[in-house]
Design a protein around this motif. Structure first.
Motif, short mmCIF file in Angstrom:
data_model
loop_
_atom_site.label_atom_id
_atom_site.label_comp_id
_atom_site.label_asym_id
_atom_site.label_seq_id
_atom_site.Cartn_x
_atom_site.Cartn_y
_atom_site.Cartn_z
N ALA A 268 -3.58 2.36 2.02
CA ALA A 268 -3.27 3.32 0.96
C ALA A 268 -3.72 4.73 1.37
O ALA A 268 -3.01 5.72 1.11
N LYS A 269 -4.86 4.83 2.03
CA LYS A 269 -5.33 6.14 2.49
C LYS A 269 -4.40 6.71 3.56
O LYS A 269 -4.16 7.92 3.59
N ALA B 193 0.82 -1.21 0.00
CA ALA B 193 0.00 0.00 0.00
C ALA B 193 0.86 1.26 0.00
O ALA B 193 0.48 2.29 -0.58
N THR C 140 -4.21 -1.73 -6.81
CA THR C 140 -4.85 -2.87 -7.45
C THR C 140 -4.59 -4.13 -6.64
O THR C 140 -3.46 -4.42 -6.27
N ALA D 70 -8.53 -6.74 0.50
CA ALA D 70 -8.77 -5.51 -0.27
C ALA D 70 -9.08 -4.34 0.66
O ALA D 70 -8.59 -3.22 0.46
N GLU D 71 -9.89 -4.60 1.68
CA GLU D 71 -10.22 -3.53 2.62
C GLU D 71 -8.98 -3.05 3.37
O GLU D 71 -8.77 -1.83 3.54
N GLN E 227 -6.67 -1.00 0.93
CA GLN E 227 -7.14 0.36 0.62
C GLN E 227 -7.11 1.27 1.84
O GLN E 227 -6.86 2.47 1.73
N GLN E 228 -7.35 0.70 3.02
CA GLN E 228 -7.22 1.49 4.25
C GLN E 228 -5.80 2.00 4.41
O GLN E 228 -5.57 3.17 4.76
N GLY F 152 -13.30 -7.21 -4.73
CA GLY F 152 -12.25 -6.20 -4.83
C GLY F 152 -11.08 -6.56 -5.71
O GLY F 152 -10.12 -5.79 -5.82
N PRO G 164 -6.01 4.23 -4.76
CA PRO G 164 -6.29 2.80 -4.52
C PRO G 164 -5.27 1.90 -5.22
O PRO G 164 -4.87 2.15 -6.35
#
Length: 491
Positions: A397-398, A371, A406, A390-391, A394-395, A462, A404
């Motif tokens: 990555a934020k 991430a 891949t 996936a969750e 992406q968490q 995802g 996001p």
């Protein structure tokens, strides 16, 4: 609509004589899955109609069911099923061993049962059938109270690996509201009938056929001997980046990369040069996969150090920062936690800006690194696992203020044109001592429609790309053509 039951499971047929139970079971299940009181009566007595052997037949049936369920094997119990104590005993046995248990209720009209009985060569005595019909009237009211996972009518039913239980509905969603998904082919074995003299031609044909089938990418494993999950150490196995160079010349469109390069196998700066060269020669189609490296026996065999997990993580994190620096302009030095490169000159630079980095691994620490630094992360597992990863991805990555990332998923996939084709492939490919159902689950064996549903569920969870290894690719490349029908459903 066909109903999919999870493998393994217990299926109890319930209904009066001449209701169609045995015929229905024979049409939908392999003979080895069916435990029939009539057949056992023939085994211990003078024939299926030897009523004197009934008690012995049922004692044997109970033992066979107990042994099969204890081994977690799908078991279809073909008796009248009108004895409540026996039914509840089978249900309890299934629950004891963690198997789903369904009852299939044959509510065939009494007149139809009598008509069928009259057409039999050996008929059920009329008074006996009348008693069975009366008993059935009471039993069908009892079934809903007994605690089965489901009570089904005798329609179209299949027992499938867990991954395909919801595939029919998912395939319908894909047909009604299509979603896009990328597909990658992983080459995990180079063993083929032609032998090493024709390996180059075999790979060329495989790659061009995969491209024609609609695959978006072709990946190779980065190992120096075959891994035990796939074959034997002495099976033919090609060096990954050399093979990718050959694939670049054999193909025109697909992306090519490693799934994934072990971080301990090469000087990281040298790896950056290799990947940049491949990207230039392939016209900007390279993917640089990176992983922690896990195959200790391979390291020992080649005389390489196998650092601790923490040390390998340190190299991986440095590599994720060093490689983009190598592929960028200039020659600034790089000083990481464990890697030190005084001059990052790397020309020609890759055509892609950036050249994508994919990190392989499902652990939380690995996903956090992906991430923070990478373009994609590859994981294993079913749709539930993919959704969780996936969750998390992406968490994270934020947290690092990145777009996001891949998520890709890798699985072994055995595809057949229909259920019979799948069954034949499983029987041909499975190890001799392995239960067909367990092998089918391990390779995700399913029909074209099954696979469309499974991959739709992965997309919904995802996944942006799915990579698959086809276990039946040898000199016969038709599995690629069969899988093309799956790919076309996502275009």
């Amino acid at each position: 609509m066909e109903r999919n039951l999870p493998s393994p499971c217990v299926v109890i047929l319930v209904g009066p004589g001449a209701a169609g139970k045995s015929s229905w079971a024979a049409e939908r299940f392999q003979a080895d899955l069916i435990v029939s009181s009539d057949r056992l009566r023939a085994l211990v007595g003078a024939g299926e109609d030897d009523l004197a052997a009934s008690a012995d037949a049922f004692r044997l049936l109970e033992e066979v069911v107990r042994q099969r369920v204890g081994r977690r094997l799908t078991t279809v119990i073909d008796t009248l099923g009108l004895d409540g104590e026996r039914r509840r005993g089978w249900l309890a046995l299934a629950k004891e061993h963690g198997l789903p248990c369904v009852a299939v209720a044959f509510d065939t009209p009494a007149a139809e049962c009598r008509r069928r009985n009259r057409e039999r060569v050996k008929r059920i005595p009329a008074d006996v059938l009348t008693n069975q019909l009366k008993t059935w009237t009471a039993v069908k009211k009892e079934l809903p109270q007994e605690g089965y996972d489901e009570i089904l009518t005798p329609g179209a039913i299949r027992v499938v690996p867990e991954a395909f239980v919801g595939a029919d509905l998912a395939a319908r969603r894909q047909e009604e509201a299509p979603t896009g998904l990328k597909f990658g082919l992983q080459l995990s074995s180079y063993t083929h009938k032609g032998g090493r003299k024709t390996t180059g031609e075999w790979i060329r044909q495989l790659a061009t056929r995969a491209e024609a089938a609609g695959f978006d990418s072709v990946y190779v494993m980065d190992h120096f001997r075959q891994i035990p999950q796939v074959g034997r150490a002495w099976d033919d196995f090609l060096e990954s980046w050399t093979t990718l160079g050959y694939l670049a010349a054999c193909t025109e469109r697909v992306r090519i990369g490693t799934l994934v390069t072990g971080i301990t196998y090469r000087n990281v700066a040298h790896l950056g040069k290799i990947a940049a060269t491949l990207d230039v020669l392939s016209g900007g189609r390279a993917v640089c996969g990176l992983g922690l490296a896990w195959f200790e026996a391979e390291h020992k065999a080649y005389g390489w150090d196998f650092p601790s997990v923490s040390n390998r993580y340190a190299v991986l994190e440095d590599a994720l920062q060093l490689l983009p620096a190598l592929w960028g302009p200039g020659n600034k030095p790089f000083h990481g936690k464990v890697l030190d490169v005084p001059d990052t000159t790397c020309y020609p630079r890759p055509l892609q800006e950036p050249l994508p980095i994919l990190v392989g691994g499902s652990g939380e620490r690995t996903l956090k690194l992906a991430a923070r630094y990478a373009d994609a992360a590859n994981v294993f597992g079913d749709a539930t696992n993919v959704r969780q990863k996936a969750e998390l991805l992406q968490q994270q990555a934020k947290v690092f203020d990145r777009p996001p990332i891949t998520l890709t998923q890798l699985s072994t996939t055995l595809v057949g044109k229909d259920h019979q084709d799948v069954t034949e492939k499983v029987d041909r490919l499975r190890p001799r001592n392995q239960d067909p159902a367990r092998y089918a689950a391990s390779v995700n064996a399913g029909t074209i429609q099954d696979q469309i549903g499974r991959f739709r569920e992965l997309a919904e969870a995802g996944a942006g790309e799915v990579m698959l290894s086809l276990p039946d690719l040898d000199d016969d490349l038709t599995p690629l053509d069969t899988f093309a029908e799956v790919i076309s459903a996502f275009r």
